[in-house]
Design a protein around this motif. Structure first.
Motif, PDB file in Angstrom:
ATOM      1  N   ARG A 159       6.185   0.193  -3.054  1.00  7.47           N
ATOM      2  CA  ARG A 159       6.448   1.126  -2.005  1.00  7.47           C
ATOM      3  C   ARG A 159       7.970   1.619  -2.174  1.00  7.47           C
ATOM      4  O   ARG A 159       8.056   2.705  -1.885  1.00  7.47           O
ATOM      5  N   ASP A 176       0.681   4.768   0.728  1.00  8.17           N
ATOM      6  CA  ASP A 176      -0.065   5.869   1.726  1.00  8.17           C
ATOM      7  C   ASP A 176       0.750   7.161   2.028  1.00  8.17           C
ATOM      8  O   ASP A 176       1.949   7.285   1.655  1.00  8.17           O
ATOM      9  N   ARG A 179       1.644   8.225   4.700  1.00  7.26           N
ATOM     10  CA  ARG A 179       3.106   8.023   5.547  1.00  7.26           C
ATOM     11  C   ARG A 179       4.254   7.433   4.813  1.00  7.26           C
ATOM     12  O   ARG A 179       5.232   8.127   5.245  1.00  7.26           O
ATOM     13  N   VAL A 196       0.757  -1.220  -0.063  1.00  6.73           N
ATOM     14  CA  VAL A 196       0.023  -0.103   0.163  1.00  6.73           C
ATOM     15  C   VAL A 196       1.077   1.219  -0.081  1.00  6.73           C
ATOM     16  O   VAL A 196       1.834   1.491   0.759  1.00  6.73           O
TER      17      VAL A 196
END
Lengths: 137, 142
Positions: free
Chosen positions: B116, A81, A83, A79
């Protein structure tokens, strides 16, 4: 076994940082200074590290488990996000301000530079502060 | 300003890669320096011992190298001490908030093609470049 493996890993990592020039803030800032007197060296540090890691990880992950543990501990979160992006953005500003990221800061501390000691002390405060402000998750 | 040093950069990068791969093969973990260093503030954790050993290696090996080949080691600080300390604070907060730094995201995560880590690496590269640009514009060097 775990202690020895970790010590050797840290040692290889530290050698890589000092030999590559990553532990020299002047070189890091020269790399980030793309509109000035750009020093592309750190792109090659990253390229060398990435190629070895990409190939090495493929070989390692063929095994069922690592040598010193019963399983691999690899992040599975996918994910993206606020942060992650906000943290990385703050990290990059700090990297540009000091010319140090965590590993090189620790290496230059071992070499006795007072600026590096001040950087690492502030970094530890920042890590502690993050848990206070945003929780430990 | 610093010179382009492709050979030492590549050798150093390969050593970092070997460290990262060896660490995964033995300990089964991502060699993320920010996570390992922050673990030193938690001495009761069962992971404290190996984290301390990793940081000890990270300090001892460059120290010995610098003793043997002092002419190969240069460390210089273009920015003032105020910027360095502020940088430390932001690196500490940002690396923990963003779950990693140059090592964990930039090398380990990118090599695994983690989405990520790719986003994090592009983000900190961009803000680092902008920060250095702004400092040069306002003349904040030491």
């Amino acid at each position: 076994m775990r202690i020895a493996a970790s010590f050797i890993s840290g040692g290889l990592f530290g050698l890589g940082l000092v030999i590559s020039g990553m532990s020299n803030p002047a070189k890091v800032i020269g790399f980030l200074d793309i509109t000035g007197n750009w020093d592309p060296s750190l792109a090659l540090v990253m390229a060398g590290g990435l190629i070895v890691t990409a190939i090495g990880y493929r070989l390692v992950f063929r095994r069922a488990a690592p040598v010193c543990d019963s399983q691999f501990h690899v992040p599975t979160n996918r994910v993206i996000d606020a942060r992650l992006v906000g943290g990385a953005a703050i990290f990059g500003i700090g990297w540009g301000l000091g010319g140090f990221c965590p590993g090189p800061g620790v290496v230059a501390t071992a070499l006795g530079y007072s600026e590096a000691i001040a950087f690492v002390a502030a970094m530890l405060v920042g890590m502690w502060l993050k848990d206070r402000l945003f929780g430990t998750a | 300003m610093t010179e382009f040093t492709p050979v030492s950069a590549l050798i150093g990068g390969v050593l970092i890669g070997l460290s990262v791969v060896f660490f995964m093969a033995t300990m089964g973990r991502i060699a993320g320096i920010s996570g390992i260093v922050s673990g030193l503030m938690n001495p009761k954790s069962s992971d404290f011992g190996w984290k301390l050993a990793f940081v000890a290696g990270l300090m001892v090996a460059p120290f010995v190298y610098a003793m043997m080949r002092p002419e190969d080691v240069s460390v210089a600080f273009p920015h003032s001490i105020g910027f360095i300390v502020a940088g430390g604070l932001l690196v500490g907060i940002g690396s923990r908030l963003g779950s990693g730094c140059t090592s964990g995201h930039g090398i380990c995560g990118m090599a695994r093609l983690s989405p990520r880590s790719i986003v994090a690496t592009l983000t900190f590269m961009a803000t680092g470049i902008i920060t250095v640009f702004v400092i040069r514009m306002i003349g904040g060097a030491a």
